[in-house]
Design an enzyme around this catalytic site. Structure first.
Site, PDB file in Angstrom:
ATOM      1  CD  GLU A  63      -2.783   3.015  -5.327  1.00  0.00           C
ATOM      2  OE1 GLU A  63      -3.874   2.443  -5.561  1.00  0.00           O
ATOM      3  OE2 GLU A  63      -1.789   2.422  -4.891  1.00  0.00           O
TER       4      GLU A  63
ATOM      5  NE  ARG B 298      -4.207  -1.611   0.111  1.00  0.00           N
ATOM      6  CZ  ARG B 298      -4.277  -2.711  -0.655  1.00  0.00           C
ATOM      7  NH1 ARG B 298      -3.297  -3.023  -1.470  1.00  0.00           N
ATOM      8  NH2 ARG B 298      -5.348  -3.486  -0.613  1.00  0.00           N
TER       9      ARG B 298
ATOM     10  CG  HIS C  13      -3.022  -1.021  -6.546  1.00  0.00           C
ATOM     11  ND1 HIS C  13      -3.395  -0.392  -5.393  1.00  0.00           N
ATOM     12  CD2 HIS C  13      -3.030  -2.336  -6.244  1.00  0.00           C
ATOM     13  CE1 HIS C  13      -3.630  -1.276  -4.450  1.00  0.00           C
ATOM     14  NE2 HIS C  13      -3.410  -2.480  -4.945  1.00  0.00           N
TER      15      HIS C  13
END
Ligand code: DGY
Length: 326
Positions: free
Chosen positions: A266, A237, A285
């Protein structure tokens, strides 16, 4: 009983739910629904399979305390207020294991891309900067016999360690709360303190959950303690590392480079200076984005739903506390 599925989850999830005699409603949204709409939809259902990053916070849980189970279509559970779910005795399921190969592949890819400046050099060709062959251009570093340090050695870290051992005979060290006996026996991995991990790793790869303990852990202090010329990899993360501090460690030359599949926030902004650094590789991601992993995640999420609706323990439960007698 009825299950609400948000997001584009592979059909196998609905098939498993229907086969077990439950109903399913799919809302194939690509982004999260407004909180009030999600609550309203959940009021009509007994379980939620959340296939996008719906925020499962205390306010949501309070309003949806009737839900018998919430199944995440992810291994990470930082978007859930687990304490609130425990309080309300709502079991939360996640999907570890089935995405380990896919995510380890991305970490491995990032290590190589950073070591050999691959993304930067690819972009330089697109910008018309490939001139005459010049042996002094594009120099990278080699990985053979380097030390791989893993922060949070679970199943993803183990798969990455296997790849690095097999391809480059790397020395494996790790920092965890518990011991990983498989990695120790199979790969000769050695558990070390956090400081030793920072000081000894040539490649430091993060595979922990995001929690109060890990948020902002890789900050200026940590980067300063890292081995000179090391590579930092994060596929867990983005909030585990401090981006400004990482940028400074790269600009000052303290570390060689960084490979990120996760950023904070993000999506990363297209004008982020990290994207133009030669020894940085960033991906959007996609750690678990393979057909195989997504199918597996859909299956595990649906199995969690079915178990929850049948009043059984979830096969992959984030908060086993809900099964303890109070
Ligand atoms: C996971 O499963 O946690 C992946 O990062 C996708 O969110």
């Amino acid at each position: 009983m009825k299950v609400l599925i948000t997001g584009e989850v592979p059909a196998i999830a609905t098939q498993i739910i229907l086969k077990n005699g439950f109903e399913a409603t799919s809302v194939p949204v690509r982004t999260v629904m407004p909180a009030n709409e999600l609550v309203a939809a959940c009021k009509q259902h007994d379980a939620l399979l959340t296939g996008v990053s719906d925020k499962i916070d205390a306010a949501f849980l309070q309003q949806c305390r009737h839900l018998k189970v919430i199944a995440l279509y992810s291994a990470g559970y930082d978007r859930v207020d687990v304490a609130a779910a425990n309080e309300l005795k709502i079991p939360i399921g996640n999907t570890p294991g089935v995405l380990s190969n896919a995510t380890a592949d991305i970490a491995f890819l990032l290590i190589l891309a950073v070591a050999r400046k691959a993304f930067f050099l690819h972009n330089s060709i697109a910008k018309g900067q490939w001139k005459l062959p010049d042996p002094s251009v594009g120099l990278g570093i080699e990985l053979k016999h380097k030390t791989l340090g893993i922060f949070g050695l679970g199943s993803i870290g183990l798969e990455l360690a296997r790849r690095c051992k097999g391809a480059y005979d790397m020395n494996i060290i790790y920092h965890n709360r518990g011991n990983n006996s498989t990695a120790e026996k199979e790969l000769g991995a050695r558990k070390v303190s956090f400081t030793e991990l920072l000081e000894q790793s040539d490649i430091l790869s993060v595979h922990s959950q995001l929690s109060n303990e890990t948020r902002n852990l890789f900050n200026a202090d940590a980067f300063n303690k890292m081995k000179a010329g090391a590579i930092f990899i994060n596929t867990s993360r983005g909030a585990v590392h401090n981006e400004d501090d990482l940028m400074e460690a790269l600009r000052s030359g303290k570390i060689w480079g960084a490979g990120l599949d996760v950023t904070n926030p993000e999506p990363m902004r297209p004008d982020n200076p990290l994207l133009n650094m030669p020894t940085v590789a960033v991906l959007p991601h996609i750690g678990s984005a393979t057909k195989e992993a997504r199918e597996g995640m859909a299956r595990v999420a649906a199995e969690n739903i079915v178990a929850g609706l049948k009043g059984q323990r979830l096969p992959q439960v984030v908060n086993p506390e809900v099964y303890m007698q109070s």
